[in-house]
Motif scaffolding. Structure first.
Motif, PDB file in Angstrom:
ATOM      1  N   LEU A   1     -40.857 -44.823 -53.953  1.00 25.54           N
ATOM      2  CA  LEU A   1     -40.678 -43.075 -53.769  1.00 25.54           C
ATOM      3  C   LEU A   1     -41.572 -42.776 -54.960  1.00 25.54           C
ATOM      4  O   LEU A   1     -42.145 -41.659 -54.690  1.00 25.54           O
ATOM      5  N   GLU A   2     -41.654 -43.382 -56.210  1.00 27.43           N
ATOM      6  CA  GLU A   2     -42.450 -42.872 -57.260  1.00 27.43           C
ATOM      7  C   GLU A   2     -43.898 -42.919 -56.701  1.00 27.43           C
ATOM      8  O   GLU A   2     -44.728 -41.890 -57.034  1.00 27.43           O
ATOM      9  N   SER A   3     -44.425 -43.943 -56.040  1.00 31.45           N
ATOM     10  CA  SER A   3     -45.803 -44.000 -55.577  1.00 31.45           C
ATOM     11  C   SER A   3     -45.908 -42.937 -54.391  1.00 31.45           C
ATOM     12  O   SER A   3     -47.176 -42.404 -54.681  1.00 31.45           O
ATOM     13  N   LEU A   4     -45.082 -42.694 -53.787  1.00 24.56           N
ATOM     14  CA  LEU A   4     -45.086 -41.673 -52.721  1.00 24.56           C
ATOM     15  C   LEU A   4     -45.549 -40.437 -53.273  1.00 24.56           C
ATOM     16  O   LEU A   4     -46.287 -39.252 -52.954  1.00 24.56           O
ATOM     17  N   VAL A   5     -44.706 -40.063 -54.411  1.00 29.58           N
ATOM     18  CA  VAL A   5     -44.853 -38.771 -55.246  1.00 29.58           C
ATOM     19  C   VAL A   5     -46.142 -38.615 -55.837  1.00 29.58           C
ATOM     20  O   VAL A   5     -46.873 -37.514 -55.700  1.00 29.58           O
TER      21      VAL A   5
ATOM     22  N   PRO B   1     -43.559 -38.532 -61.835  1.00 30.16           N
ATOM     23  CA  PRO B   1     -42.213 -38.143 -62.045  1.00 30.16           C
ATOM     24  C   PRO B   1     -41.903 -38.591 -63.521  1.00 30.16           C
ATOM     25  O   PRO B   1     -42.086 -39.821 -63.866  1.00 30.16           O
ATOM     26  N   SER B   2     -41.224 -37.857 -64.416  1.00 29.34           N
ATOM     27  CA  SER B   2     -40.953 -38.116 -65.627  1.00 29.34           C
ATOM     28  C   SER B   2     -40.279 -39.348 -65.652  1.00 29.34           C
ATOM     29  O   SER B   2     -39.160 -39.492 -65.190  1.00 29.34           O
ATOM     30  N   PRO B   3     -40.654 -40.443 -66.592  1.00 26.64           N
ATOM     31  CA  PRO B   3     -40.218 -41.701 -66.485  1.00 26.64           C
ATOM     32  C   PRO B   3     -38.853 -41.455 -67.286  1.00 26.64           C
ATOM     33  O   PRO B   3     -38.554 -40.817 -68.186  1.00 26.64           O
ATOM     34  N   ASN B   4     -37.771 -42.514 -66.894  1.00 28.62           N
ATOM     35  CA  ASN B   4     -36.639 -42.501 -67.705  1.00 28.62           C
ATOM     36  C   ASN B   4     -36.870 -43.790 -68.881  1.00 28.62           C
ATOM     37  O   ASN B   4     -37.065 -44.800 -68.230  1.00 28.62           O
TER      38      ASN B   4
ATOM     39  N   LEU C   1     -37.714 -38.096 -61.090  1.00 26.17           N
ATOM     40  CA  LEU C   1     -37.865 -38.570 -59.653  1.00 26.17           C
ATOM     41  C   LEU C   1     -37.017 -38.012 -58.555  1.00 26.17           C
ATOM     42  O   LEU C   1     -37.337 -37.751 -57.444  1.00 26.17           O
ATOM     43  N   ASP C   2     -35.699 -37.977 -58.739  1.00 24.63           N
ATOM     44  CA  ASP C   2     -34.761 -37.231 -57.723  1.00 24.63           C
ATOM     45  C   ASP C   2     -35.328 -35.814 -57.400  1.00 24.63           C
ATOM     46  O   ASP C   2     -35.361 -35.293 -56.114  1.00 24.63           O
TER      47      ASP C   2
ATOM     48  N   VAL D   1     -39.481 -41.670 -44.478  1.00 25.83           N
ATOM     49  CA  VAL D   1     -38.864 -42.223 -45.611  1.00 25.83           C
ATOM     50  C   VAL D   1     -38.071 -41.359 -46.321  1.00 25.83           C
ATOM     51  O   VAL D   1     -36.895 -41.469 -46.883  1.00 25.83           O
ATOM     52  N   LEU D   2     -38.639 -40.201 -46.626  1.00 24.33           N
ATOM     53  CA  LEU D   2     -37.921 -39.234 -47.521  1.00 24.33           C
ATOM     54  C   LEU D   2     -36.857 -38.760 -46.600  1.00 24.33           C
ATOM     55  O   LEU D   2     -35.685 -38.349 -47.480  1.00 24.33           O
ATOM     56  N   ALA D   3     -36.824 -38.470 -45.451  1.00 22.54           N
ATOM     57  CA  ALA D   3     -35.651 -37.748 -44.684  1.00 22.54           C
ATOM     58  C   ALA D   3     -34.519 -38.808 -44.923  1.00 22.54           C
ATOM     59  O   ALA D   3     -33.371 -38.406 -45.046  1.00 22.54           O
ATOM     60  N   GLY D   4     -34.717 -40.272 -44.997  1.00 22.59           N
ATOM     61  CA  GLY D   4     -33.461 -40.966 -45.111  1.00 22.59           C
ATOM     62  C   GLY D   4     -33.063 -41.090 -46.353  1.00 22.59           C
ATOM     63  O   GLY D   4     -31.770 -41.055 -46.515  1.00 22.59           O
ATOM     64  N   THR D   5     -33.848 -40.805 -47.396  1.00 21.88           N
ATOM     65  CA  THR D   5     -33.591 -40.625 -48.758  1.00 21.88           C
ATOM     66  C   THR D   5     -32.543 -39.244 -49.031  1.00 21.88           C
ATOM     67  O   THR D   5     -31.703 -39.265 -49.808  1.00 21.88           O
TER      68      THR D   5
END
Length: 721
Positions: free
Chosen positions: A5-9, A17-20, A167-168, A195-199
């Motif tokens: 998901l991060e790669s997709l963004v 996405p801001s890392p945690n 990320l969310d 992929v995103l719709a499933g998430t």
């Protein structure tokens, strides 16, 4: 899953996405991350660099490893690009000398000499049977050792990565943008939406999903999450059934429906019943996909569910057991009777269809009164037509002005193209001009107030993405018809492919044409060297992946057009191969380096379309002597095997002429409507303090956080609903 998901963004937004992670002293690791990114043509924005510097070193290192893998794949640096001629572009031999050398080496090999002599005795030799032809003669490491380091140049590509939200939040925002897009998505983006719709099935949803293919993908995810699908036409149900079978939701290709579980069958039949019960006239849509409905009925067993009688009516219509007068039949009946005004009145109930029929209706009109009625009908329904259709018709009418053209270019949803003569009568000029003015006014009415508008001049000639299928997934890719500057002395194309199960041979070629589209020269495996440049050598088998390159000195190119193409000589189609992509690099004259240097890559696009010949783009020399890229994203059918540049010169030239001579609506058009006239372009340096509407190829650093930012990645957001 989080990594994907991060790669997709990152791929879609160029935001990380801001890392945690815990706070710490990550400044050194962040600078090392930045340096590593620069080696592949990327860089951290100032804000992102500062943010990473405040995290722990381990967090920064983990983030760097993931992100570097993503951006290397984006630019094509995740694979090893070897070349047949180890010194390429230096020391590429004359083609005939090279072939003679391959034959001489084969004759010196006792194991193959008898077969070679037997073939030579017939006057013919098959190059593919020679041991030294088509196979790398050195290792990747040996090739690297033969090349000096790349000398950095001011013109090398630098693509900024910006700091995103969590990320969310980023995933949700990307899902809403793709699902709610007002233009169809390309195949790769449609897969990403799945992929995103499933998430995001249980999270926020877009207010509307205007594109039916997008709705089918979202509906599949909703069904899996236990939510009711969004259905308001019978065709929505058919598309959903195709999605559940991993088929074609565009309904262009035949889907082989799978056996469906009882709960899924009930959901589809209940949805179908509700649609027909609410609007029985929608049964007329069944005939358009009659065969698909009959096949789906074999999987749904509607006779087992008597409580949904309206669903059963759909399959009765498909089988021809029940009549459902179609809209199409009523329309054609009126036109056959010569009642053009009546046809226009009927079409007012289907505004989008009316707009798509305007050219035909105006040509069928026999009187000025009839033409006035048709134009008035269009003006009346214009507010109900989607922005994408309004813009498409506006572009069409612009190209129908003046004399009727000698050819028409057709491009289907998959990028396959063909050309035919244009036998249509002209559209009457008074009505054409009146419609153009009405459509301009309608688009202007829908555009938001941009406030302060900041426009990068490099984006002004980018074609509006009226369909996501008019482009391809990749880095630096622009929609079909776009024009972009080419600044550099050396132009280098590359293709990479990796076969899945069969011996596969792709051939990179470049065709040079003059101003009249006549052939000047070409570079390919049959012509390795010319005054224009060099070919890296033919590779004929790619079990571990293979690359081919063409190097051109733009100042030495003879002619007006350069058309790179990828021909499938044998083996797997583009969509069958495990991986296949094309791209180009630009270098200054003194830059050396490896044949493939990621920070000189200006464009890399996936090759996944139909046909056996790919035409990603063309390069055009203008009257000012400067070169520009014209983006094509086209595929020719070709022949089952042995496609080569010499065999498709005429078809490529004809197709190119049709594309080059057609004018697209560009960002300039919408920007001028937004600005109310001439556009003030950004100087590339001064970043304003306050919020702006920024439109550009890439987002610059330092824009106000409240700015509205539109770049190539989300250019579809410019298209008004």
């Amino acid at each position: 899953m989080q990594r994907s998901l991060e790669s997709l963004v990152v791929r879609h937004t160029y935001r990380l996405p801001s890392p945690n992670g815990p706070a710490g002293q990550g400044a050194v690791a962040a600078r090392q991350f930045d340096a590593a990114l620069m080696s592949v043509g990327f860089k951290l924005s100032a804000e992102l660099l500062e943010h990473l510097s405040g995290l722990s070193e381990d967090t920064v290192v983990d983030t760097a490893v993931r992100t570097l893998a993503t951006v290397r794949e984006m630019v094509g640096d995740h694979v090893r690009h070897n070349v047949y001629f180890v010194d390429f572009p230096a020391n590429v031999p004359d083609t005939l000398d090279f072939w003679r050398d391959c034959i001489a080496k084969a004759l010196a090999d006792e194991s193959v000499r008898p077969g070679v002599l037997a073939r030579l005795s017939t006057g013919v030799v098959d190059l593919l049977t020679l041991p030294s032809y088509g196979r790398y003669q050195h290792s990747y490491e040996e090739m690297l050792a033969a090349h000096a380091e790349l000398v950095p140049a001011a013109g090398d590509r630098v693509t900024l990565l910006h700091l995103g939200a969590g990320l969310d939040q980023e995933v949700t925002g990307l899902y809403l943008a793709l699902a709610g897009s007002s233009t169809p998505l390309g195949e790769e983006h449609l897969a990403d939406l799945a992929v995103l719709a499933g998430t995001c099935a249980d999270g926020p949803q877009p207010e509307a999903i205007p594109v039916r293919e997008n709705r089918a993908v979202v509906n599949r995810a909703r069904l899996a999450a236990g939510s009711a699908p969004l259905l308001d036409t019978v065709t929505d149900v058919l598309r959903l059934a195709c999605a559940l079978s991993d088929g074609d939701v565009t309904l262009q290709e035949r889907t082989r429906f799978r056996a469906l579980s009882r709960p899924v069958r009930r959901a589809l039949l209940a949805g179908l019943d509700a649609v027909v019960a609410q609007a029985p006239a929608k049964l007329a849509d069944v005939a358009v996909h009659r065969e698909a409905w009959k096949r789906l009925g074999e999987r749904l067993h509607p006779h087992e569910y008597p409580k949904w009688p309206h669903a059963a009516e759909v399959f009765a219509v498909a089988r021809g057991e029940r009549k459902a007068p179609s809209f199409e039949g009523r329309l054609e009946g009126l036109l056959d009777a010569g009642d053009v005004v009546g046809a226009a009145e009927l079409l007012k109930g289907a505004p989008g269809r009316l707009f798509r029929s305007l050219d035909r209706l105006l040509r069928l009109c026999g009187t000025r009164e009839e033409r006035d009625a048709v134009v008035a009908a269009a003006e009346a329904v214009a507010p109900q037509v989607s922005g994408r259709v309004v813009l498409s018709v506006r572009e069409h009418l612009h190209n129908r002005g003046g004399e009727t053209g000698a050819r028409r270019v057709f491009v289907n949803r998959m990028g396959r193209a063909w050309v035919t003569g244009d036998e249509r009568a002209p559209v009457p000029e008074p009505e054409r001009a009146r419609l153009v003015a009405a459509l301009d006014a309608e688009i202007r009415r829908r555009l938001p107030d941009p406030g302060r508008l900041l426009v990068d001049p490099d984006v002004l000639d980018v074609a509006l993405p009226l369909s996501g299928r008019a482009t391809a997934a990749g880095l630096g890719v622009l929609p079909r018809g776009s024009v972009s500057a080419v600044d550099g002395e050396l132009l280098r194309f590359f293709v990479y492919w990796k076969q899945r199960s069969r011996v596969t041979d792709y051939d990179l070629s470049a065709l040079m044409l003059d101003a009249d589209y006549a052939t000047v020269s070409w570079l390919s495996y049959t012509n390795l060297r010319d005054v224009d440049g060099e070919h890296s050598g033919d590779i004929t088998n790619a079990p571990q992946g293979a690359s081919e390159f063409i190097n051109l000195r733009l100042g030495a190119v003879r002619g007006t057009f350069v058309v790179p193409q990828v021909n499938i000589y044998s083996g797997e189609r583009f969509e069958e191969a495990e991986e296949s992509f094309f791209g180009f690099m630009l270098r200054e004259g003194e830059q050396k380096g490896r044949p493939f240097e990621p920070r000189t890559v200006r464009m890399k696009s996936e090759l996944r379309g139909p046909g056996r010949v790919a035409l990603p783009l063309a390069f055009v020399r203008g009257e000012d002597g400067r070169w520009r890229a014209k983006w094509l994203h086209l595929y020719l059918r070709g022949t089952p095997t042995h496609n080569q540049v010499e065999g498709n010169r005429v078809s490529v030239a004809t197709l190119l002429r049709g594309i080059v001579e057609r004018e697209q609506l560009t960002v300039r058009y919408l920007a001028e409507l937004m600005a109310g006239g001439a556009v003030d372009v950004w100087d590339g340096e001064t970043v304003p303090d306050g919020p702006v509407t920024y439109i550009g190829v890439r987002r610059p650093d330092g824009l106000h956080p409240d700015s509205r930012i539109v770049t190539v990645e989300n250019l579809r957001d410019l298209i008004p609903e």
